[in-house]
Design an enzyme around this catalytic site. Structure first.
Site, mmCIF file in Angstrom:
data_model
loop_
_atom_site.group_PDB
_atom_site.id
_atom_site.type_symbol
_atom_site.label_atom_id
_atom_site.label_comp_id
_atom_site.label_asym_id
_atom_site.label_seq_id
_atom_site.Cartn_x
_atom_site.Cartn_y
_atom_site.Cartn_z
ATOM 1 C CB SER A 13 -0.932 0.056 1.199
ATOM 2 O OG SER A 13 -0.316 -0.006 2.588
ATOM 3 N NE ARG B 186 -11.535 -7.552 -17.455
ATOM 4 C CZ ARG B 186 -11.701 -8.750 -17.754
ATOM 5 N NH1 ARG B 186 -11.471 -9.305 -18.779
ATOM 6 N NH2 ARG B 186 -11.672 -9.507 -16.760
ATOM 7 C CD GLN C 120 -9.683 3.418 -25.404
ATOM 8 O OE1 GLN C 120 -10.261 3.098 -24.316
ATOM 9 N NE2 GLN C 120 -9.135 2.681 -26.267
ATOM 10 N NE ARG D 157 -19.192 3.149 -30.758
ATOM 11 C CZ ARG D 157 -19.068 3.579 -29.361
ATOM 12 N NH1 ARG D 157 -17.703 3.834 -29.125
ATOM 13 N NH2 ARG D 157 -19.743 3.364 -28.505
ATOM 14 N NE ARG E 203 -0.344 -3.002 -3.496
ATOM 15 C CZ ARG E 203 -1.264 -3.060 -2.496
ATOM 16 N NH1 ARG E 203 -2.022 -2.381 -1.890
ATOM 17 N NH2 ARG E 203 -1.104 -4.309 -1.708
ATOM 18 N NE ARG F 153 -3.019 -7.396 -18.962
ATOM 19 C CZ ARG F 153 -4.029 -8.119 -19.436
ATOM 20 N NH1 ARG F 153 -3.808 -9.099 -20.370
ATOM 21 N NH2 ARG F 153 -5.322 -8.002 -18.839
HETATM 22 C C1 LIG Z 1 -2.325 -13.798 -19.598
HETATM 23 C C2 LIG Z 1 -3.632 -13.516 -19.340
HETATM 24 C C3 LIG Z 1 -4.668 -13.964 -19.886
HETATM 25 C C4 LIG Z 1 -5.996 -13.524 -19.670
HETATM 26 N N1 LIG Z 1 -7.105 -13.986 -20.000
HETATM 27 C C5 LIG Z 1 -8.316 -13.482 -19.942
HETATM 28 C C6 LIG Z 1 -9.594 -14.199 -20.309
HETATM 29 O O1 LIG Z 1 -9.522 -15.156 -21.212
HETATM 30 N N2 LIG Z 1 -10.858 -13.582 -20.031
HETATM 31 C C7 LIG Z 1 -10.792 -12.544 -19.225
HETATM 32 O O2 LIG Z 1 -12.040 -12.068 -18.916
HETATM 33 N N3 LIG Z 1 -9.945 -12.056 -18.504
HETATM 34 C C8 LIG Z 1 -8.497 -12.343 -19.136
HETATM 35 N N4 LIG Z 1 -7.447 -11.767 -18.422
HETATM 36 C C9 LIG Z 1 -7.651 -10.687 -17.514
HETATM 37 C C10 LIG Z 1 -7.493 -10.893 -16.085
HETATM 38 O O3 LIG Z 1 -8.442 -11.976 -15.469
HETATM 39 C C11 LIG Z 1 -7.489 -9.602 -15.147
HETATM 40 O O4 LIG Z 1 -8.882 -9.094 -15.632
HETATM 41 C C12 LIG Z 1 -6.610 -8.627 -15.558
HETATM 42 O O5 LIG Z 1 -5.135 -9.247 -15.836
HETATM 43 C C13 LIG Z 1 -6.256 -7.649 -14.505
HETATM 44 O O6 LIG Z 1 -5.906 -8.212 -13.373
HETATM 45 P P1 LIG Z 1 -6.268 -7.827 -12.001
HETATM 46 O O7 LIG Z 1 -7.700 -7.883 -11.522
HETATM 47 O O8 LIG Z 1 -5.138 -8.572 -11.038
HETATM 48 O O9 LIG Z 1 -5.652 -6.209 -11.754
HETATM 49 P P2 LIG Z 1 -6.533 -5.011 -11.101
HETATM 50 O O10 LIG Z 1 -7.994 -5.103 -11.694
HETATM 51 O O11 LIG Z 1 -5.694 -3.896 -11.351
HETATM 52 O O12 LIG Z 1 -6.371 -5.393 -9.683
HETATM 53 C C14 LIG Z 1 -5.433 -5.375 -8.935
HETATM 54 C C15 LIG Z 1 -5.363 -6.460 -7.882
HETATM 55 O O13 LIG Z 1 -6.247 -5.678 -6.809
HETATM 56 C C16 LIG Z 1 -7.176 -6.764 -6.420
HETATM 57 N N5 LIG Z 1 -8.571 -6.349 -6.621
HETATM 58 C C17 LIG Z 1 -9.040 -5.600 -7.708
HETATM 59 N N6 LIG Z 1 -10.467 -5.529 -7.804
HETATM 60 C C18 LIG Z 1 -10.841 -6.474 -6.926
HETATM 61 C C19 LIG Z 1 -12.319 -6.675 -6.592
HETATM 62 N N7 LIG Z 1 -13.253 -6.190 -7.083
HETATM 63 N N8 LIG Z 1 -12.283 -7.607 -5.462
HETATM 64 C C20 LIG Z 1 -11.296 -8.062 -4.836
HETATM 65 N N9 LIG Z 1 -9.935 -7.910 -5.216
HETATM 66 C C21 LIG Z 1 -9.832 -6.769 -6.070
HETATM 67 C C22 LIG Z 1 -6.755 -7.910 -6.747
HETATM 68 O O14 LIG Z 1 -5.887 -8.455 -5.893
HETATM 69 C C23 LIG Z 1 -6.179 -7.571 -8.060
HETATM 70 O O15 LIG Z 1 -5.384 -8.736 -8.340
HETATM 71 C C24 LIG Z 1 -6.094 -12.153 -18.582
HETATM 72 C C25 LIG Z 1 -4.976 -11.644 -18.027
HETATM 73 C C26 LIG Z 1 -3.658 -12.223 -18.319
HETATM 74 C C27 LIG Z 1 -2.475 -11.570 -17.878
#
Ligand SMILES: Cc1cc2nc3c(=O)[nH]c(=O)nc-3n(C[C@H](O)[C@H](O)[C@H](O)COP(=O)(O)OP(=O)(O)OC[C@H]3O[C@@H](n4cnc5c(N)ncnc54)[C@H](O)[C@@H]3O)c2cc1C
Length: 264
Positions: free
Chosen positions: A82, A106, A115, A187, A205, A214
């Site tokens: 944090s 995401r 954007q 579009r 972080r 990524r």
């Molecule tokens: C190689 C790869 C393949 C992927 N394939 C797919 C796919 O097929 N389909 C698909 O839909 N997505 C896919 N994703 C996207 C993936 O599921 C995540 O949505 C994306 O990588 C963002 O990650 P994150 O949620 O950890 O990040 P962030 O949204 O930035 O969150 C960071 C961290 O904060 C915490 N956090 C954030 N929001 C919450 C919440 N609401 N509740 C609890 N904790 C939270 C978690 O610990 C999280 O890891 C892929 C990602 C990668 C890297």
């Protein structure tokens, strides 16, 4: 939209538009008010802000670890993540596809996005991002370009016909709104490869987490190469916050990102 003789883009561009600064007088005022002394060896505001945030937790100004690098290494290895939310960078990213930004946005925690809008901006002269795999194979690239050319013309024709239809349907509508109505429908046929521009603000972080996910060899190649470019920028910006993150050459011929302290 910029008209370009070559509408095909092969690399992302990352512009570092913003970084933080320390308000030295306020830091001095705080230290004076609290009777504390504090010096650090980093000239980087982001690193200093993260260190101050960490030292506030234990009121450890003037005590313990001496260098900023040593201090932040302890934050990373103990996963006191944090603290890393206080350092922020603003990047403007161009030359990336809509499919890339669909993946980028995401990443929710610690990021802000603005954007380019395909409703407000005419995409008739849009540029297109060539997927890395098609950059290395001439025959596939030609086939890809032919498909894009077809879609580019289809979009321009459809947008024009839709504008006329909206004009008939809503004659009193302001021209700006008519164009928006037409573009928001047209579009729908633009391909994922369409170039977009996105302004991204992220804290250290959040950037670390993005780089880890990524920059992995499992990530899509376009976003992986963007992550590599961002990694270079951020490591130059802050050697200490990103000290455990490194670029490696993979057998697939592209660099990837390795992180020692995973998901801090
Ligand atoms: C190689 C790869 C393949 C992927 N394939 C797919 C796919 O097929 N389909 C698909 O839909 N997505 C896919 N994703 C996207 C993936 O599921 C995540 O949505 C994306 O990588 C963002 O990650 P994150 O949620 O950890 O990040 P962030 O949204 O930035 O969150 C960071 C961290 O904060 C915490 N956090 C954030 N929001 C919450 C919440 N609401 N509740 C609890 N904790 C939270 C978690 O610990 C999280 O890891 C892929 C990602 C990668 C890297």
């Amino acid at each position: 939209m910029t008209t370009s003789s070559n509408p095909y883009l092969t690399k992302p561009r990352v512009y570092l538009l913003g970084r933080q600064a320390i308000v030295q007088e306020e830091l001095a005022r705080f230290l004076n008010d609290e009777g504390l002394t504090f010096t650090t060896d980093t000239p980087v505001a982001a690193e200093m802000l993260n260190e101050i945030a960490g030292r506030i937790c234990y009121l450890s100004f003037g005590k313990g670890r001496k260098s900023n690098q040593e201090y932040l290494e302890n934050i990373l290895s103990s996963k006191h993540g944090s603290v890393l939310e206080h350092a922020v960078w603003n990047l403007l990213i161009t030359g990336v596809s809509r499919s890339l930004t669909h993946e980028l946005v995401r990443h929710r925690a610690g990021f802000g996005y603005s954007q380019l809008s395909q409703r407000y901006v005419d995409e008739s002269d849009a540029r297109y991002v060539v997927p890395p795999l098609y950059q290395e194979n001439e025959a596939l690239r030609r086939q890809w370009e032919q498909t894009i050319e077809y879609l580019r013309k289809a979009y321009a024709d459809l947008a024009e016909a839709t504008t006329q239809y909206v004009q008939q349907k809503f004659p009193a509508m302001a021209p700006r709104d008519r164009r928006k109505w037409a573009r928001q429908a047209a579009r729908s046929i633009l391909p994922n490869a369409c170039e977009t521009k996105i302004f991204v603000t992220g804290n250290s972080r959040a950037w670390r987490h993005f780089l880890e996910l990524r920059g992995s060899p499992h990530a899509d190649m376009e976003i992986r190469l963007l992550a590599v470019e961002i990694c270079r920028v951020l490591k130059r910006e802050s050697p200490n916050i990103f000290a455990d993150i490194e670029l490696v050459d993979e057998p697939d011929g592209a660099p990837s990102i390795r992180v020692l302290h995973s998901k801090v």
